[in-house]
Design a protein around this motif. Structure first.
Motif, PDB file in Angstrom:
ATOM      1  N   ALA A  22       0.844  -1.194   0.000  1.00  0.00           N
ATOM      2  CA  ALA A  22       0.000   0.000   0.000  1.00  0.00           C
ATOM      3  C   ALA A  22       0.877   1.242   0.000  1.00  0.00           C
ATOM      4  CB  ALA A  22      -0.886  -0.005   1.238  1.00  0.00           C
ATOM      5  N   PRO A  23       0.429   2.320  -0.663  1.00  0.00           N
ATOM      6  CA  PRO A  23       1.218   3.542  -0.668  1.00  0.00           C
ATOM      7  C   PRO A  23       1.468   4.043   0.748  1.00  0.00           C
ATOM      8  CG  PRO A  23      -0.534   3.662  -2.297  1.00  0.00           C
ATOM      9  CD  PRO A  23      -0.748   2.415  -1.489  1.00  0.00           C
ATOM     10  N   ALA A  24       2.564   4.736   0.919  1.00  0.00           N
ATOM     11  CA  ALA A  24       2.944   5.248   2.229  1.00  0.00           C
ATOM     12  C   ALA A  24       1.869   6.177   2.779  1.00  0.00           C
ATOM     13  CB  ALA A  24       4.277   5.985   2.126  1.00  0.00           C
ATOM     14  N   ALA A  25       1.649   6.118   4.065  1.00  0.00           N
ATOM     15  CA  ALA A  25       0.607   6.914   4.696  1.00  0.00           C
ATOM     16  C   ALA A  25       0.851   8.404   4.529  1.00  0.00           C
ATOM     17  CB  ALA A  25       0.509   6.554   6.180  1.00  0.00           C
ATOM     18  N   HIS A  26       2.113   8.825   4.558  1.00  0.00           N
ATOM     19  CA  HIS A  26       2.386  10.262   4.459  1.00  0.00           C
ATOM     20  C   HIS A  26       2.113  10.801   3.062  1.00  0.00           C
ATOM     21  CE1 HIS A  26       6.187   8.543   3.079  1.00  0.00           C
ATOM     22  NE2 HIS A  26       6.369   9.671   2.439  1.00  0.00           N
ATOM     23  N   ALA A  27       1.829   9.929   2.084  1.00  0.00           N
ATOM     24  CA  ALA A  27       1.550  10.372   0.723  1.00  0.00           C
ATOM     25  C   ALA A  27       0.091  10.780   0.545  1.00  0.00           C
ATOM     26  CB  ALA A  27       1.910   9.267  -0.262  1.00  0.00           C
ATOM     27  N   ALA A  28      -0.791  10.375   1.446  1.00  0.00           N
ATOM     28  CA  ALA A  28      -2.224  10.581   1.293  1.00  0.00           C
ATOM     29  C   ALA A  28      -2.673  12.040   1.160  1.00  0.00           C
ATOM     30  CB  ALA A  28      -2.952   9.905   2.440  1.00  0.00           C
ATOM     31  N   PRO A  29      -2.066  13.020   1.819  1.00  0.00           N
ATOM     32  CA  PRO A  29      -2.606  14.375   1.751  1.00  0.00           C
ATOM     33  C   PRO A  29      -2.569  15.065   0.379  1.00  0.00           C
ATOM     34  CG  PRO A  29      -1.194  14.141   3.665  1.00  0.00           C
ATOM     35  CD  PRO A  29      -1.020  12.917   2.820  1.00  0.00           C
ATOM     36  N   CYS A  30      -1.870  14.541  -0.594  1.00  0.00           N
ATOM     37  CA  CYS A  30      -1.835  15.177  -1.909  1.00  0.00           C
ATOM     38  C   CYS A  30      -3.158  14.929  -2.630  1.00  0.00           C
ATOM     39  CB  CYS A  30      -0.687  14.629  -2.752  1.00  0.00           C
ATOM     40  SG  CYS A  30       0.933  15.147  -2.173  1.00  0.00           S
ATOM     41  N   PRO A  31      -3.809  15.997  -3.101  1.00  0.00           N
ATOM     42  CA  PRO A  31      -5.042  15.803  -3.866  1.00  0.00           C
ATOM     43  C   PRO A  31      -4.770  14.935  -5.098  1.00  0.00           C
ATOM     44  CG  PRO A  31      -4.704  18.124  -3.348  1.00  0.00           C
ATOM     45  CD  PRO A  31      -3.457  17.395  -2.951  1.00  0.00           C
ATOM     46  N   ALA A  33      -4.029  11.861  -5.437  1.00  0.00           N
ATOM     47  CA  ALA A  33      -2.954  10.861  -5.361  1.00  0.00           C
ATOM     48  C   ALA A  33      -3.417   9.481  -5.797  1.00  0.00           C
ATOM     49  CB  ALA A  33      -2.396  10.794  -3.936  1.00  0.00           C
ATOM     50  N   ASP A  34      -4.707   9.214  -5.685  1.00  0.00           N
ATOM     51  CA  ASP A  34      -5.218   7.888  -6.017  1.00  0.00           C
ATOM     52  C   ASP A  34      -6.064   7.858  -7.285  1.00  0.00           C
ATOM     53  OD1 ASP A  34      -4.030   6.472  -3.855  1.00  0.00           O
ATOM     54  OD2 ASP A  34      -5.507   7.372  -2.506  1.00  0.00           O
ATOM     55  N   ALA A  39      -6.426  10.702 -15.418  1.00  0.00           N
ATOM     56  CA  ALA A  39      -7.152  11.798 -14.773  1.00  0.00           C
ATOM     57  C   ALA A  39      -6.375  13.115 -14.880  1.00  0.00           C
ATOM     58  CB  ALA A  39      -7.402  11.464 -13.309  1.00  0.00           C
ATOM     59  N   PRO A  40      -7.099  14.222 -15.003  1.00  0.00           N
ATOM     60  CA  PRO A  40      -6.433  15.526 -15.141  1.00  0.00           C
ATOM     61  C   PRO A  40      -5.481  15.875 -13.992  1.00  0.00           C
ATOM     62  CG  PRO A  40      -8.784  15.730 -15.593  1.00  0.00           C
ATOM     63  CD  PRO A  40      -8.558  14.334 -15.077  1.00  0.00           C
ATOM     64  N   GLY A  41      -5.742  15.412 -12.786  1.00  0.00           N
ATOM     65  CA  GLY A  41      -4.908  15.762 -11.639  1.00  0.00           C
ATOM     66  C   GLY A  41      -3.712  14.861 -11.410  1.00  0.00           C
ATOM     67  N   ALA A  42      -3.477  13.885 -12.272  1.00  0.00           N
ATOM     68  CA  ALA A  42      -2.408  12.904 -12.029  1.00  0.00           C
ATOM     69  C   ALA A  42      -1.017  13.536 -12.029  1.00  0.00           C
ATOM     70  CB  ALA A  42      -2.478  11.780 -13.051  1.00  0.00           C
ATOM     71  N   VAL A  43      -0.757  14.464 -12.926  1.00  0.00           N
ATOM     72  CA  VAL A  43       0.573  15.092 -12.981  1.00  0.00           C
ATOM     73  C   VAL A  43       0.817  15.930 -11.732  1.00  0.00           C
ATOM     74  CG1 VAL A  43       2.007  16.792 -14.187  1.00  0.00           C
ATOM     75  CG2 VAL A  43       0.797  15.044 -15.491  1.00  0.00           C
TER      76      VAL A  43
END
Length: 195
Positions: A22-31, A33-34, A39-43
């Motif tokens: 699973a992705p690191a927990a500290h990575a979650a706050p980026c809009p 991210a999943d 998707a337009p927001g991937a970059v």
């Protein structure tokens, strides 16, 4: 069963296949991210995640470069269209060839690097790709290289091989030094003078 994420280590290393946790927990706050690779927001999510990795270790954030974006985006699309996965294109074009063709000009002392990856389904999200890179020593070294100041990010919808659905192919091109290094030093000096 999810397919493993395929990663190619930096220019001097061989290919490796990584099964991701699973992705690191500290990575979650980026809009975003999943989100899927298309998707337009991937970059912007990929840039946010990479900069979180850097800043959490006391490194400066990477600035997005439209020139490097152009090179990375073209290469991600090329790998999907021609069904190859390598830092060197089937015609022999290298990472340096690509960024120079996009308009990047080295000056003075400089450094450059590239990460590539692809995944399918939930393993093709920005969070999964960045997590995979952070678990690969060569990719991690590029991400955490303090000499890098600029980045280009390219994400192509699709996989670099046939018969694979719901894939995403990622390219990050990093540079540092030369004119960018001088600008960063001047900006740092201005911030320090204002304090």
């Amino acid at each position: 069963m999810p397919r493993p994420l395929r990663l190619l280590a930096p220019l001097t290393a061989a290919s490796a296949v990584l099964a991701l946790a699973a992705p690191a927990a500290h990575a979650a706050p980026c809009p975003d991210a999943d989100v899927s690779a298309s998707a337009p927001g991937a970059v912007s999510a990929t840039l946010c995640l990479l900069n979180k990795e850097r800043t959490s270790r006391g490194l400066g954030s990477l600035s997005e470069s439209s020139t490097l974006d152009k090179a990375a985006d073209r290469f991600a699309g090329d790998m999907v269209a021609r069904r190859f996965f390598d830092h060197v294109s089937p015609g022999g074009g290298t990472f340096m060839d690509r960024i120079k063709a996009a308009g990047w000009t080295p000056s003075g002392s400089w450094t450059a690097g590239e990460n590539i990856a692809w995944g399918t389904g939930s393993l093709s999200t920005p969070a999964s790709i960045v997590d995979g890179w952070m678990h690969s020593p060569g990719h991690r070294a590029n991400i955490l290289n303090g000499a890098f100041t600029q980045i280009g990010i390219g994400i192509a919808d699709g996989a670099p091989r046939g018969g694979v659905d719901d894939g995403g192919t990622y390219v990050t091109d990093f540079t540092g030094g030369g004119a960018a290094k001088k600008r960063a030093k001047r900006a740092s000096a201005r911030r320090a003078a204002r304090r």
